[in-house]
Design a protein around this motif. Structure first.
Motif, PDB file in Angstrom:
ATOM      1  N   LEU A  29      30.873 -15.057 -29.637  1.00  0.00           N
ATOM      2  CA  LEU A  29      30.774 -16.231 -30.508  1.00  0.00           C
ATOM      3  C   LEU A  29      29.461 -16.240 -31.265  1.00  0.00           C
ATOM      4  O   LEU A  29      29.415 -16.607 -32.440  1.00  0.00           O
ATOM      5  CB  LEU A  29      30.920 -17.510 -29.674  1.00  0.00           C
ATOM      6  CG  LEU A  29      32.320 -17.767 -29.117  1.00  0.00           C
ATOM      7  CD1 LEU A  29      32.315 -18.948 -28.160  1.00  0.00           C
ATOM      8  CD2 LEU A  29      33.326 -18.000 -30.232  1.00  0.00           C
ATOM      9  N   ALA A  30      28.379 -15.815 -30.596  1.00  0.00           N
ATOM     10  CA  ALA A  30      27.070 -15.795 -31.253  1.00  0.00           C
ATOM     11  C   ALA A  30      27.082 -14.854 -32.451  1.00  0.00           C
ATOM     12  O   ALA A  30      26.384 -15.084 -33.437  1.00  0.00           O
ATOM     13  CB  ALA A  30      25.994 -15.379 -30.260  1.00  0.00           C
ATOM     14  N   SER A  31      27.898 -13.798 -32.390  1.00  0.00           N
ATOM     15  CA  SER A  31      27.956 -12.856 -33.524  1.00  0.00           C
ATOM     16  C   SER A  31      28.546 -13.530 -34.762  1.00  0.00           C
ATOM     17  O   SER A  31      28.338 -13.079 -35.879  1.00  0.00           O
ATOM     18  CB  SER A  31      28.767 -11.604 -33.149  1.00  0.00           C
ATOM     19  OG  SER A  31      30.156 -11.890 -33.174  1.00  0.00           O
ATOM     20  N   LEU A  32      29.263 -14.635 -34.563  1.00  0.00           N
ATOM     21  CA  LEU A  32      29.819 -15.359 -35.704  1.00  0.00           C
ATOM     22  C   LEU A  32      28.777 -16.300 -36.315  1.00  0.00           C
ATOM     23  O   LEU A  32      28.887 -16.683 -37.487  1.00  0.00           O
ATOM     24  CB  LEU A  32      31.039 -16.188 -35.262  1.00  0.00           C
ATOM     25  CG  LEU A  32      32.222 -15.432 -34.662  1.00  0.00           C
ATOM     26  CD1 LEU A  32      33.283 -16.414 -34.187  1.00  0.00           C
ATOM     27  CD2 LEU A  32      32.831 -14.473 -35.673  1.00  0.00           C
ATOM     28  N   ILE A  33      27.811 -16.710 -35.518  1.00  0.00           N
ATOM     29  CA  ILE A  33      26.768 -17.633 -35.990  1.00  0.00           C
ATOM     30  C   ILE A  33      25.390 -17.106 -35.585  1.00  0.00           C
ATOM     31  O   ILE A  33      24.672 -17.733 -34.816  1.00  0.00           O
ATOM     32  CB  ILE A  33      26.952 -19.066 -35.442  1.00  0.00           C
ATOM     33  CG1 ILE A  33      27.249 -19.031 -33.936  1.00  0.00           C
ATOM     34  CG2 ILE A  33      28.054 -19.790 -36.192  1.00  0.00           C
ATOM     35  CD1 ILE A  33      27.089 -20.391 -33.280  1.00  0.00           C
ATOM     36  N   PRO A  34      24.987 -15.916 -36.118  1.00  0.00           N
ATOM     37  CA  PRO A  34      23.748 -15.278 -35.670  1.00  0.00           C
ATOM     38  C   PRO A  34      22.505 -16.168 -35.792  1.00  0.00           C
ATOM     39  O   PRO A  34      21.603 -16.066 -34.971  1.00  0.00           O
ATOM     40  CB  PRO A  34      23.627 -14.034 -36.554  1.00  0.00           C
ATOM     41  CG  PRO A  34      24.662 -14.177 -37.614  1.00  0.00           C
ATOM     42  CD  PRO A  34      25.670 -15.140 -37.155  1.00  0.00           C
ATOM     43  N   ASP A  35      22.481 -17.082 -36.777  1.00  0.00           N
ATOM     44  CA  ASP A  35      21.311 -17.958 -36.940  1.00  0.00           C
ATOM     45  C   ASP A  35      21.161 -18.935 -35.786  1.00  0.00           C
ATOM     46  O   ASP A  35      20.061 -19.430 -35.544  1.00  0.00           O
ATOM     47  CB  ASP A  35      21.409 -18.754 -38.241  1.00  0.00           C
ATOM     48  CG  ASP A  35      21.264 -17.859 -39.453  1.00  0.00           C
ATOM     49  OD1 ASP A  35      21.719 -18.258 -40.541  1.00  0.00           O
ATOM     50  OD2 ASP A  35      20.705 -16.751 -39.313  1.00  0.00           O
ATOM     51  N   ALA A  37      22.327 -18.294 -32.590  1.00  0.00           N
ATOM     52  CA  ALA A  37      22.619 -17.602 -31.332  1.00  0.00           C
ATOM     53  C   ALA A  37      21.685 -18.039 -30.210  1.00  0.00           C
ATOM     54  O   ALA A  37      22.130 -18.362 -29.110  1.00  0.00           O
ATOM     55  CB  ALA A  37      22.535 -16.086 -31.537  1.00  0.00           C
ATOM     56  N   GLU A  38      20.376 -18.061 -30.502  1.00  0.00           N
ATOM     57  CA  GLU A  38      19.392 -18.457 -29.482  1.00  0.00           C
ATOM     58  C   GLU A  38      19.714 -19.826 -28.920  1.00  0.00           C
ATOM     59  O   GLU A  38      19.686 -20.054 -27.713  1.00  0.00           O
ATOM     60  CB  GLU A  38      17.982 -18.500 -30.088  1.00  0.00           C
ATOM     61  CG  GLU A  38      17.215 -17.197 -30.039  1.00  0.00           C
ATOM     62  CD  GLU A  38      16.934 -16.738 -28.606  1.00  0.00           C
ATOM     63  OE1 GLU A  38      17.229 -15.573 -28.315  1.00  0.00           O
ATOM     64  OE2 GLU A  38      16.458 -17.549 -27.792  1.00  0.00           O
ATOM     65  N   GLU A  39      20.025 -20.755 -29.837  1.00  0.00           N
ATOM     66  CA  GLU A  39      20.327 -22.129 -29.439  1.00  0.00           C
ATOM     67  C   GLU A  39      21.553 -22.166 -28.518  1.00  0.00           C
ATOM     68  O   GLU A  39      21.583 -22.898 -27.525  1.00  0.00           O
ATOM     69  CB  GLU A  39      20.599 -22.951 -30.696  1.00  0.00           C
ATOM     70  CG  GLU A  39      20.184 -24.397 -30.571  1.00  0.00           C
ATOM     71  CD  GLU A  39      20.514 -25.197 -31.833  1.00  0.00           C
ATOM     72  OE1 GLU A  39      20.244 -24.682 -32.938  1.00  0.00           O
ATOM     73  OE2 GLU A  39      21.036 -26.309 -31.689  1.00  0.00           O
ATOM     74  N   LEU A  40      22.533 -21.342 -28.841  1.00  0.00           N
ATOM     75  CA  LEU A  40      23.741 -21.301 -28.019  1.00  0.00           C
ATOM     76  C   LEU A  40      23.434 -20.764 -26.630  1.00  0.00           C
ATOM     77  O   LEU A  40      23.848 -21.337 -25.621  1.00  0.00           O
ATOM     78  CB  LEU A  40      24.813 -20.441 -28.695  1.00  0.00           C
ATOM     79  CG  LEU A  40      26.122 -20.270 -27.918  1.00  0.00           C
ATOM     80  CD1 LEU A  40      26.823 -21.599 -27.718  1.00  0.00           C
ATOM     81  CD2 LEU A  40      27.059 -19.288 -28.630  1.00  0.00           C
ATOM     82  N   TYR A  41      22.669 -19.670 -26.577  1.00  0.00           N
ATOM     83  CA  TYR A  41      22.370 -19.051 -25.281  1.00  0.00           C
ATOM     84  C   TYR A  41      21.658 -20.014 -24.340  1.00  0.00           C
ATOM     85  O   TYR A  41      21.821 -19.933 -23.124  1.00  0.00           O
ATOM     86  CB  TYR A  41      21.515 -17.790 -25.466  1.00  0.00           C
ATOM     87  CG  TYR A  41      22.278 -16.613 -26.025  1.00  0.00           C
ATOM     88  CD1 TYR A  41      21.761 -15.828 -27.039  1.00  0.00           C
ATOM     89  CD2 TYR A  41      23.541 -16.283 -25.532  1.00  0.00           C
ATOM     90  CE1 TYR A  41      22.471 -14.752 -27.552  1.00  0.00           C
ATOM     91  CE2 TYR A  41      24.256 -15.217 -26.036  1.00  0.00           C
ATOM     92  CZ  TYR A  41      23.721 -14.454 -27.050  1.00  0.00           C
ATOM     93  OH  TYR A  41      24.428 -13.386 -27.552  1.00  0.00           O
ATOM     94  N   GLU A  63      16.728 -17.900 -17.998  1.00  0.00           N
ATOM     95  CA  GLU A  63      16.103 -18.420 -19.203  1.00  0.00           C
ATOM     96  C   GLU A  63      14.739 -19.028 -18.900  1.00  0.00           C
ATOM     97  O   GLU A  63      13.896 -19.132 -19.794  1.00  0.00           O
ATOM     98  CB  GLU A  63      16.994 -19.497 -19.838  1.00  0.00           C
ATOM     99  CG  GLU A  63      18.161 -18.954 -20.651  1.00  0.00           C
ATOM    100  CD  GLU A  63      17.709 -18.034 -21.773  1.00  0.00           C
ATOM    101  OE1 GLU A  63      16.947 -18.492 -22.644  1.00  0.00           O
ATOM    102  OE2 GLU A  63      18.100 -16.856 -21.771  1.00  0.00           O
ATOM    103  N   PHE A  64      14.511 -19.432 -17.639  1.00  0.00           N
ATOM    104  CA  PHE A  64      13.327 -20.221 -17.312  1.00  0.00           C
ATOM    105  C   PHE A  64      12.122 -19.373 -16.947  1.00  0.00           C
ATOM    106  O   PHE A  64      11.023 -19.894 -16.789  1.00  0.00           O
ATOM    107  CB  PHE A  64      13.669 -21.186 -16.170  1.00  0.00           C
ATOM    108  CG  PHE A  64      14.939 -21.938 -16.418  1.00  0.00           C
ATOM    109  CD1 PHE A  64      16.121 -21.563 -15.794  1.00  0.00           C
ATOM    110  CD2 PHE A  64      14.974 -22.976 -17.329  1.00  0.00           C
ATOM    111  CE1 PHE A  64      17.315 -22.225 -16.059  1.00  0.00           C
ATOM    112  CE2 PHE A  64      16.156 -23.643 -17.597  1.00  0.00           C
ATOM    113  CZ  PHE A  64      17.326 -23.266 -16.970  1.00  0.00           C
TER     114      PHE A  64
END
Lengths: 275, 284
Positions: A29-35, A37-41, A63-64
């Protein structure tokens, strides 16, 4: 805002896909919205990975305790692979972190009888601090289970009112997988699940802030214990069992459909007579 | 690379992701997933060829039941053609709406057929409908029977499916079994899926294969059909019974092995005692 909507759609989709494939699904899914991606992860819960330092001591990667592509060990307080200009907890917080890890290790021993635990602390801009208490447990080849894994992610946000009240807000997620590769009766059987709960408690600090560090560890630990126990019980008695209910109302075991119809028929008659 | 060519490559990238996501979506939720995919990609709607193809593949893999006024058909890879599905029994080609799961149109067609094999097919259909009525959820269930070949060398294909779709209560399930048999051998594949997502997200994916020797006597079609469907139901019953046993043992063999409900002492952790003891040890 456009990014919020797209991320929400991603999260909606992820909820319909197997939770232990989260990394792969989120990457797709992140590949569809690369801008974004970080926020999604940052919004997803996935099984925890394990890293090692140069002596072979293990620590949990999340992540922490991540900075770029490196992860900080709770044992050595170093990043692996090593990096310059990384983020570290303050000296005071690192002291608290060492103590918390020692205590959490005992909790892990009592409840998990194995597995790996890590606590990571970080300072926050509002003067408070936050911490992640993590556990990864694997079960291998026992009693017919080919493999299974448990990851618990406890994130606690700690704030004070500046006087003597401390507020602890916990968000706990458990990601679970049970895998049977070949069973003579059911073939290949795989269940994965994830469940999250939040809780908030406030306490008065001990008089004169005596042993404040120990106080924090006790309060945080108690919350972790309560919420983890609740989630474990829910997954065991409700969620996993629900998948069985769904299957057994899709296909009935021999005779049962007839039995249910008869019972419904009798109930109908009863209603007509006495309703 | 000009603008047109760039767009094509981007679309191919989207297509790969769309196919993967829709393929792994539990049956009953594909339309919702496609809506969300359109929101993410932007400037695309559920009727775009990429989305329609992904939905079609999804339906065929899950033996989607498509209803008409007084007929219905299961869509499968087996009866799928370019634009339509083949209904061997009624000598028809059928066009379907994959989004609404409705039959759009039907046309008569001349299909090769063999009277003896037709008789067995009809007998099998009768037995399968009986089996469905006895053990499967009425709301969404269906079966198909098709064959290839002739009396000297034939293969029959059977499909059985039932679905539970309850989106307002956040759960879905599918039972999908496909079978084929020749004169002497019956083989089957079963897929059982369940998804519950009220607050959490739990998914079951269970796959099994079967193989059994049989003996088909075309001159006794009714009896042969009964035996074949009886064998199938016996194997599926055994599988479901195995599932029951597995679920009953799950608290002990899985959950307890993962995390105890309480420490072996029988009481919760004494944080006060442990915190003081362990931190004191650290200082040494």
């Amino acid at each position: 805002m456009e990014s919020k909507e797209k991320i929400l759609s991603c999260l909606n989709i992820l909820k319909r896909l197997p939770p232990t494939q989260m990394q792969k699904n989120a990457a797709a899914l992140a590949s569809l919205i690369p801008d974004y991606a970080e926020e999604l992860y940052q919004k997803i819960d996935k099984p925890l990975d394990i890293g090692q330092d140069e002596k072979g001591n293990q620590f949990i990667q999340s992540e922490f305790n991540r900075d770029g592509d490196s992860f900080r060990s709770h044992v050595t307080n170093q990043y692996y692979p090593p990096i310059d200009d990384a983020v570290y907890p303050s000296e005071a917080l690192r002291k608290l972190e060492i103590k918390a890890n020692a205590v959490f290790d005992e909790y892990k021993r009592l409840y998990y009888e194995g597995g790996l635990s890590s606590c990571y602390f970080w300072d926050k801009e509002d003067g408070g601090f936050a911490t992640a208490w993590l556990i990864r447990k694997n079960v291998e080849k026992s009693k017919g289970i080919e493999d299974g894994s448990w990851s618990s992610i406890n994130v606690i946000d700690i704030k004070t009112d500046g006087k003597s009240k401390w507020t602890y807000k916990i968000t706990t997620s458990v990601v679970l997988e049970m895998n049977i590769v070949q069973n003579q009766d059911v073939g290949k059987f795989n269940i994965t699940g994830t469940l999250t709960k939040q809780k908030e408690e406030s306490y008065e600090a001990p008089a004169g802030n005596k042993d404040l560090e120990l106080f924090h560890i006790m309060k945080i630990g108690t919350l972790v214990e309560d919420v983890e126990s609740y989630l474990r019980s829910q997954l065991d008695s409700v969620y996993f069992g629900k998948t069985k209910d769904i299957v057994f109302q899709t296909r009935f075991i021999e005779g049962e459909k007839n039995f249910i119809k008869q019972r419904q028929g009798l109930a109908g008659e009863f209603k007509q007579k006495y309703g | 690379m000009n603008q047109g060519e760039e767009e094509v490559t981007e679309l191919q990238q989207y297509e790969k992701v769309v196919k993967y996501i829709v393929k792994n979506t539990p049956f009953g939720q594909a339309n919702l997933v496609i809506k969300d995919l359109c929101k993410i990609i932007g400037n695309i709607n559920p009727q775009h060829p990429i989305m329609l193809q992904a939905l079609r593949d999804h339906n065929e893999e899950h033996l989607a039941l498509i209803k008409g006024q007084n007929t219905q058909i299961l869509t499968s890879v087996l009866n799928s053609q370019e634009d339509f599905y083949v209904d061997q029994k009624n000598n028809e080609t059928i066009q379907v709406d994959h989004e609404k799961l409705e039959i759009i149109s039907r046309s008569q067609v001349e299909l090769p057929s063999d009277p003896e094999l037709n008789t067995l097919r009809d007998a099998l259909e009768q037995q399968l409908n009986l089996y469905l009525s006895q053990q499967f959820n009425d709301k969404v269930c269906g079966a198909y029977v098709m064959y290839q070949g002739d009396v000297s060398d034939f293969t029959f294909y059977l499909g059985i499916t039932a679905k539970t779709i309850n989106l307002p209560n956040f759960f879905c399930g599918s039972w999908i079994s496909t079978w084929e048999f020749t004169k002497t051998q019956l083989k089957g594949d079963l897929r059982v899926q369940a998804h519950y997502y009220e607050d959490g997200n739990v998914q079951l994916k269970n796959v099994n294969t079967f193989s059994e020797g049989i003996n088909v006597d075309l001159s006794a079609a009714s009896e042969s059909a009964k035996q074949i469907v009886h064998t199938i139901s016996k194997l599926e019953n055994k599988h479901q019974s195995g599932m029951d046993n597995l679920y009953n043992s799950m608290p002990d063999i899985f959950f307890k092995a993962m995390r105890r409900p309480l420490p072996i002492t029988g009481t919760k952790m004494n944080w006060n005692e442990n915190v003081h003891k362990l931190v004191a040890n650290l200082k040494q």
